[in-house]
Write a protein that holds these residues in place. Structure first.
Motif, mmCIF file in Angstrom:
data_model
loop_
_atom_site.group_PDB
_atom_site.id
_atom_site.type_symbol
_atom_site.label_atom_id
_atom_site.label_comp_id
_atom_site.label_asym_id
_atom_site.label_seq_id
_atom_site.Cartn_x
_atom_site.Cartn_y
_atom_site.Cartn_z
ATOM 1 N N ILE A 16 0.860 -1.182 0.000
ATOM 2 C CA ILE A 16 0.000 0.000 0.000
ATOM 3 C C ILE A 16 0.896 1.232 0.000
ATOM 4 O O ILE A 16 1.908 1.277 0.705
ATOM 5 C CB ILE A 16 -0.890 0.027 1.265
ATOM 6 C CG1 ILE A 16 -1.777 -1.202 1.331
ATOM 7 C CG2 ILE A 16 -1.696 1.317 1.350
ATOM 8 C CD1 ILE A 16 -2.786 -1.307 0.223
ATOM 9 N N SER A 18 0.378 5.719 -0.387
ATOM 10 C CA SER A 18 -0.584 6.800 -0.592
ATOM 11 C C SER A 18 -0.406 7.388 -1.992
ATOM 12 O O SER A 18 0.682 7.375 -2.564
ATOM 13 C CB SER A 18 -0.422 7.885 0.472
ATOM 14 O OG SER A 18 0.828 8.507 0.375
ATOM 15 N N TYR A 34 2.692 -4.794 8.565
ATOM 16 C CA TYR A 34 1.539 -5.421 9.194
ATOM 17 C C TYR A 34 1.881 -6.801 9.745
ATOM 18 O O TYR A 34 2.586 -7.584 9.105
ATOM 19 C CB TYR A 34 0.383 -5.522 8.198
ATOM 20 C CG TYR A 34 -0.147 -4.165 7.806
ATOM 21 C CD1 TYR A 34 -0.955 -3.435 8.682
ATOM 22 C CD2 TYR A 34 0.168 -3.597 6.576
ATOM 23 C CE1 TYR A 34 -1.432 -2.182 8.335
ATOM 24 C CE2 TYR A 34 -0.314 -2.347 6.224
ATOM 25 C CZ TYR A 34 -1.113 -1.648 7.105
ATOM 26 O OH TYR A 34 -1.580 -0.407 6.762
ATOM 27 N N ALA A 41 2.974 -0.875 4.173
ATOM 28 C CA ALA A 41 2.333 0.351 3.702
ATOM 29 C C ALA A 41 3.355 1.479 3.791
ATOM 30 O O ALA A 41 4.124 1.566 4.752
ATOM 31 C CB ALA A 41 1.110 0.689 4.534
ATOM 32 N N LEU A 43 3.354 5.520 3.563
ATOM 33 C CA LEU A 43 2.417 6.635 3.595
ATOM 34 C C LEU A 43 3.128 7.960 3.835
ATOM 35 O O LEU A 43 4.212 8.004 4.413
ATOM 36 C CB LEU A 43 1.373 6.392 4.684
ATOM 37 C CG LEU A 43 0.678 5.016 4.622
ATOM 38 C CD1 LEU A 43 -0.169 4.778 5.865
ATOM 39 C CD2 LEU A 43 -0.143 4.891 3.351
ATOM 40 N N SER A 48 -2.982 9.663 6.984
ATOM 41 C CA SER A 48 -3.310 9.417 5.582
ATOM 42 C C SER A 48 -4.690 8.781 5.476
ATOM 43 O O SER A 48 -5.020 7.855 6.211
ATOM 44 C CB SER A 48 -2.249 8.503 4.972
ATOM 45 O OG SER A 48 -2.520 8.247 3.631
ATOM 46 N N ASP A 49 -5.489 9.295 4.579
ATOM 47 C CA ASP A 49 -6.848 8.802 4.362
ATOM 48 C C ASP A 49 -6.794 7.541 3.497
ATOM 49 O O ASP A 49 -6.241 7.561 2.399
ATOM 50 C CB ASP A 49 -7.663 9.891 3.674
ATOM 51 C CG ASP A 49 -9.130 9.548 3.538
ATOM 52 O OD1 ASP A 49 -9.488 8.345 3.575
ATOM 53 O OD2 ASP A 49 -9.919 10.484 3.383
ATOM 54 N N SER A 50 -7.392 6.467 3.973
ATOM 55 C CA SER A 50 -7.322 5.202 3.241
ATOM 56 C C SER A 50 -7.947 5.301 1.848
ATOM 57 O O SER A 50 -7.640 4.488 0.986
ATOM 58 C CB SER A 50 -7.960 4.064 4.036
ATOM 59 O OG SER A 50 -9.324 4.336 4.273
ATOM 60 N N SER A 51 -8.777 6.291 1.601
ATOM 61 C CA SER A 51 -9.331 6.458 0.248
ATOM 62 C C SER A 51 -8.254 6.921 -0.733
ATOM 63 O O SER A 51 -8.452 6.848 -1.946
ATOM 64 C CB SER A 51 -10.500 7.439 0.254
ATOM 65 O OG SER A 51 -10.061 8.741 0.577
ATOM 66 N N ASP A 52 -7.112 7.384 -0.227
ATOM 67 C CA ASP A 52 -5.989 7.803 -1.066
ATOM 68 C C ASP A 52 -4.956 6.698 -1.266
ATOM 69 O O ASP A 52 -3.923 6.922 -1.878
ATOM 70 C CB ASP A 52 -5.280 9.021 -0.452
ATOM 71 C CG ASP A 52 -6.033 10.305 -0.663
ATOM 72 O OD1 ASP A 52 -6.786 10.399 -1.647
ATOM 73 O OD2 ASP A 52 -5.877 11.218 0.159
ATOM 74 N N TRP A 53 -5.192 5.521 -0.731
ATOM 75 C CA TRP A 53 -4.220 4.438 -0.816
ATOM 76 C C TRP A 53 -4.324 3.718 -2.147
ATOM 77 O O TRP A 53 -5.404 3.505 -2.679
ATOM 78 C CB TRP A 53 -4.412 3.444 0.319
ATOM 79 C CG TRP A 53 -4.147 4.005 1.693
ATOM 80 C CD1 TRP A 53 -3.762 5.279 2.008
ATOM 81 C CD2 TRP A 53 -4.272 3.315 2.919
ATOM 82 N NE1 TRP A 53 -3.633 5.418 3.365
ATOM 83 C CE2 TRP A 53 -3.943 4.214 3.952
ATOM 84 C CE3 TRP A 53 -4.634 2.025 3.252
ATOM 85 C CZ2 TRP A 53 -3.951 3.854 5.299
ATOM 86 C CZ3 TRP A 53 -4.647 1.675 4.591
ATOM 87 C CH2 TRP A 53 -4.306 2.575 5.596
#
Length: 97
Positions: A16, A18, A34, A41, A43, A48-53
């Protein structure tokens, strides 16, 4: 890019990142390794907004920022943070685990 791949996932493994890192050249300030699946990830901020991932290849991110090799040994379930490009990484257990 380093001669020896330092991460526990392959260069072509999904990670992931961003949108700001991938498309706008933002500095990676937060790295998450994770614990559940050992994925990563990359970022630009801890907020960071997960909609930008985006899903990207690990190698694509590492090629953009070779300093990530410094935290390639980050254990699963940990995060690394820094305040600026080239700044020192601070490591800690992931508080969300």
């Amino acid at each position: 890019m380093t001669d020896v791949w330092p991460f526990d996932q392959e260069r072509n493994a999904a990670a992931i990142a961003s949108r700001q890192v991938v498309r706008e050249g933002a500095v990676i300030r937060l790295v998450v390794h994770y614990s559940d699946d050992h994925s990563w990830a990359f970022l630009d901020s801890e907020h960071s907004d997960s909609s930008d991932w985006l899903v990207v290849g690990m190698g694509n991110v590492a090629d953009k920022d070779p300093s990530l090799a410094q935290i390639a040994d980050l254990p699963p379930g940990w995060i690394a943070m820094r305040s600026s490009a080239g700044g020192p990484w601070t490591r800690q257990p992931d508080p969300d685990v």
